[in-house]
Design an enzyme around this catalytic site. Structure first.
Site, short mmCIF file in Angstrom:
data_model
loop_
_atom_site.label_atom_id
_atom_site.label_comp_id
_atom_site.label_asym_id
_atom_site.label_seq_id
_atom_site.Cartn_x
_atom_site.Cartn_y
_atom_site.Cartn_z
N TYR A 62 0.92 -1.23 -0.08
CA TYR A 62 -0.07 -0.04 -0.04
C TYR A 62 0.61 1.45 -0.02
O TYR A 62 2.06 1.16 0.21
CB TYR A 62 -1.13 -0.15 1.06
CG TYR A 62 -1.01 0.02 2.44
CD1 TYR A 62 0.25 0.10 3.08
CD2 TYR A 62 -2.11 -0.47 3.30
CE1 TYR A 62 0.66 0.09 4.54
CE2 TYR A 62 -1.84 -0.61 4.58
CZ TYR A 62 -0.62 -0.39 5.18
OH TYR A 62 -0.38 -0.36 6.78
N GLU A 63 -0.03 2.38 -0.51
CA GLU A 63 1.04 3.78 -0.56
C GLU A 63 2.18 3.42 -1.68
O GLU A 63 3.12 4.25 -1.54
CB GLU A 63 1.45 4.14 0.88
CG GLU A 63 0.46 4.21 1.94
CD GLU A 63 -0.75 5.25 1.45
OE1 GLU A 63 -0.68 5.99 0.46
OE2 GLU A 63 -1.58 4.92 2.26
#
Lengths: 596, 596
Positions: free
Chosen positions: A441-442
């Site tokens: 994620y990110e």
């Protein structure tokens, strides 16, 4: 169950002895951030994390979040909401936010150790306040006065929490493809409609309202990433004074069943003519998004660090307790039925690898956080520009390296437990499952690598790298006559020179073939991370020796640095060879021929 | 949900084109193992695994095994018992067992592709018959006529299943510490009492009886590993003719909650004066155990391979379907909203790494299996001794490398899916969780490394390595004038020479300090694995070119070999540097100073 104790001693060493935070904070005008205050914050943070959050880590995994399809509500695990109440009462949400908005105005470099502790204590729980922080950054930069007054202040106080609504089913990395629509209502508000997925903390029972920052397209927006705008969409409608009213047209459609972070609500969010407000300029949403994103990337790096430290602590304890076999050089504890496994070289390899990556990685992460402070508060424009370039350069390295090392450390720690590591009750397998999200994620590791290579090296002509090489050279020059450091300074200097040459060679290759950028990116990022860590380990030895710390502490730094240079820095050899082999071995095979 | 298709084409290539199995089987007297028969077995195996076992993989994970404390029974997941019935009806349990005991008498080299398919299709399910296989080996070597007639034949037919009861709460690796007791009853039977943990398939509802092979101590046994005996302890008592009667004094006390392989029953087994029979000689149980263990280690290696292949297949499919961003060298599919991610170099890096490790690893594993056939059936004593030394040398490499590569491949595959890989429904996170056990059970990776370095190199003075180096040199000599292979042969030859030098250097260091063995072991094992794979990739190119296969197949082998030599073989650089740094950086830090 795995335990956690905040590593206050090494945190203080990193801040005070290596990063010289007292002088830095004074220079940047953080009058409040005296050593006394920082110490008190760290100690209270340790108490909160060890006694409130860490004990909830297991129940968060076992019970998880519960979604009720009847009303779209999400119940967080037992104890999570109460812990959040204590967090708000303690003033933690606004720790590094400006005092004029209700925050405590402390430096980011003081916020990151607290962040590290939260992630180590309870990663799933930490994701609820984490997303508020990104929203705070974006509104702080781009929100208007009313938005700051109504939304930002309540995010900083912790009364409300925030989210980042970016991803859609068909687009994550490639936000240019997004389809969520925004239509002006004629009264200054907009109607937002569409579906977002993977929305962390999109729905929960911990705060009075949820402030979604949503990327969407206006009707006349240009195609692709230049036609994206950012909107505030609250869960409950708010009036001009910020009083909450009826439900807005946004609702959680389901939560994901995930490998780990079960206590964290990962939501599908359906927007159906939800009322929203434009943040900043129309079609400039991606710029505002990157403000949130860069903060979030550093924060996710810290998650990797926190999990790695908890993994290290528990495997070290186990390696001292578990009796199995005798040392190859003869019994070390002849009075016991067998020696503790920490006598075995291969167990030490796994422990020292964790220790070297955790303590070195801590400096990598804290240094980046201190650059956030410099960029925000330094007077000198030249210094600010340098810090900004360096921060941009380091952000993908921090995110990718600390998270991949987090995965690696939880791997070694589980392995130290043998078959017991695979059993739920010891808590090691939870750490491994939780850590696995952080490289995704990110922005995945591959995306961080492209950001580094494409944006920070190619587009910015390596400005950040030059700053960092200057810092390394200054350190080497300062210590070139120091015999006690020669074993670190000489190889560090050689690696720094090699780093520069390698970068130039990649740039040259990329001019002939753009695929060379993508082909080198992953290995270049890790090559960079390992050289950066060599610098931090060399500096750690110098800083420890110069400090008044006990000899055992100094010895531990010196021996761990030796281990790092002997056994981990050589990973650069493999990355260098892979980089130099170029794109051809990656691109030659036709996509259809992979399973010919 | 992840899918699985048996890679029949590459399996045939490995057996027929690279390992020249037709000639080998004929030479060893496997008259039945003609190409027609082997093809039919492979095709029927593919059908069974793709249509019966693979569809049960997800339910096995979601429902898992259920323990009933009231009667100590274990219910396997829905469909598992029926699949086992079909497996028995198909004659699969005795595929490689001798015809005189009711088996089909096929070579192990034909058994391993079936094993690989089972593990890829449904690892948890595969653990039920797997343990029978180890028990079959032990009883085949050490059982007396009655034991073979009553127990072994029923294991081979699949009517009953087997277990290996080794581990106790306080000892896994260090079996010398075990406490389970055996007392003679005076009628030729023994009473076994104690607790065993981590007993795979210790209790279930799939077969008529369970044959536990239990390590225990006789009253007068010497201390340590020289006082361990092996006993048969059936779940249900049996009479002289093998008819089952009442429950024996062995009962499942609980099953473990694990990170993965939820469909596999991992049992605590309590023995309370259970009736048993001694297998082989008293106090020689560890020798018999190693017969089971070596078989099991090769089998677990295959588990890593199977999972890696399934990971590769699914991430390859996803990389061709998922549209995200444009190629750095310009749109490759301008008619689509974005390019499939397989155009991106870093995605190709993750796919090619899997492909190189899977297809190379297949040869590593199958070759070892073919050596089992040679050792068991070759006439020439010299050849037999050579094969035996080589098999012993390769067993820890196969076990450790294929399982660690399995973990790595499931990691890359999940990463290719981005955030979607972390979500349960896609099936990738299950592969990653399931794979994680393989580097732990049947001896952790560290234990494999010690077996290789301590036993196979130091104690046996590298006999197996010498045989392998001879094979590599013969290949290099045969192809030294072949321009098309020069890019593989030259570096392979150099690595082989380096391998030999490195081995000698470690041996020299170990004479001065025994910790050098343990300090080098892990890196030496992986160094060895990567050089071995370089050999198999070079041979794959030669074999593909010499075959009548389509050009696309030959190209794929050649380009994957190029990738391997350019980007994976350089991992040896790091392992070599770590080995050469010696034990000092591992051993210097005092155990108490790790968190000083």
């Amino acid at each position: 169950m795995s335990s956690y104790k905040a590593p206050l001693d090494d945190i203080r060493f990193a801040l005070y002895d290596v990063l010289d935070s007292d002088a830095l904070f004074a220079k940047l005008g953080f009058g409040e951030a005296t050593r006394d205050i920082v110490d008190a914050v760290l100690e209270e943070g340790a108490r909160f994390n060890e006694t409130v959050l860490a004990p909830l880590n297991k129940v968060g995994d076992e019970v998880g979040c519960k979604f009720d399809p009847a009303d779209g509500s999400v119940a967080t695990p037992p104890g999570f909401a109460d812990a959040y109440r204590q967090y708000v009462e303690g003033g933690w949400p606004g720790l590094v936010s400006p005092a004029e908005l209700g925050g405590q105005g402390l430096p980011h470099a003081v916020g990151v150790p607290i962040k590290e502790m939260i992630d180590a204590a309870n990663l799933s729980w930490g994701n609820f306040p984490l997303l508020s922080h990104g929203a705070t950054e974006a509104l702080g930069h781009y929100g208007d006065a009313w938005q700051k007054d109504v939304f930002l202040k309540r995010l900083i106080s912790g009364e409300w929490t925030g989210t980042m609504c970016l991803t859609e089913p068909h687009c994550g990395t490639d936000l240019g493809l997004l389809k969520t629509k925004a239509v002006a209502n004629g009264d200054g508000t907009y109607s937002i409609s569409g579906t977002k997925i993977f929305i962390t903390a999109g729905e929960h029972d911990m705060a009075g309202n949820i402030v979604h920052l949503v990327l969407a397209r206006l009707p006349d927006a240009p195609a692709g990433s230049k036609g994206i705008s950012m909107f505030i969409v609250p869960k409950l409608r708010v009036d001009a004074d910020g009083n909450t009213g009826e439900r807005n047209g946004v609702r959680c459609g389901s939560i994901e069943h995930k490998m780990g972070i079960h206590g964290s609500a990962t939501c599908v969010m359906n927007f159906d003519a939800a009322q929203g407000w434009l943040v900043g300029e129309a079609n400039k949403g991606l710029v505002a998004m990157f403000v949130m994103m860069n903060t979030a990337r550093l924060a996710v790096g810290l998650q990797g660090l926190g999990l790695a430290d908890r993994a290290l602590q528990n495997s070290l304890r186990y390696a001292r307790e578990r009796l199995q076999m005798r040392s190859l050089t003869g019994a070390k504890f002849p009075e016991k039925p067998a020696d503790p496994i920490i006598v075995h070289p291969d167990v030490r390899r796994m422990l020292l690898t964790q220790k070297a990556l955790v303590e070195g990685g801590r400096l990598l992460g804290y240094h980046a956080a201190s650059l956030v402070d410099v960029v925000g508060h330094v007077q000198d424009e030249g210094e600010k520009a340098q810090a900004d370039a360096l921060l941009g350069f380091l952000t993908p390295i921090v995110k990718a390296c600390l998270t991949e090392w987090g995965v690696e450390c939880t791997y070694h720690a589980l392995q130290c437990f043998g078959g017991h590591g695979y059993i739920h009750e010891h808590g090691m397998e939870q750490l491994a499952r939780d850590a696995r999200i952080t490289t995704l994620y990110e922005g995945t590791t591959g995306i961080q690598a492209l950001d580094l290579m494409g944006r920070k090296i190619m587009q910015q002509q390596g400005a950040g790298l030059r700053v960092f090489l200057g810092i390394i050279e200054a350190f080497c020059k300062e210590h070139e006559a120091d015999d006690a450091l020669a074993e670190y300074v000489a190889p560090l200097r050689a690696k720094a020179a090699e780093w520069q040459e390698l970068t130039i060679a990649i740039g040259r290759g990329a001019m002939a073939n753009a695929d060379e950028v993508g082909a080198a990116a992953y290995d270049y990022l890790f090559y960079s991370g390992y050289v950066a860590l060599a610098y931090w380990w060399a500096r750690s030895v110098a800083a420890a020796d110069a400090s008044s710390r006990p000899q055992a502490f100094k010895d531990a730094k010196r021996e761990t640095a030796r281990f790092y240079f002997a056994r981990l820095l050589p990973r650069t050899l493999q990355h260098k060879a892979a980089i130099e082999s170029g794109a051809v071995s990656l691109m030659a095979l036709d996509a259809a021929a992979f399973d010919a």
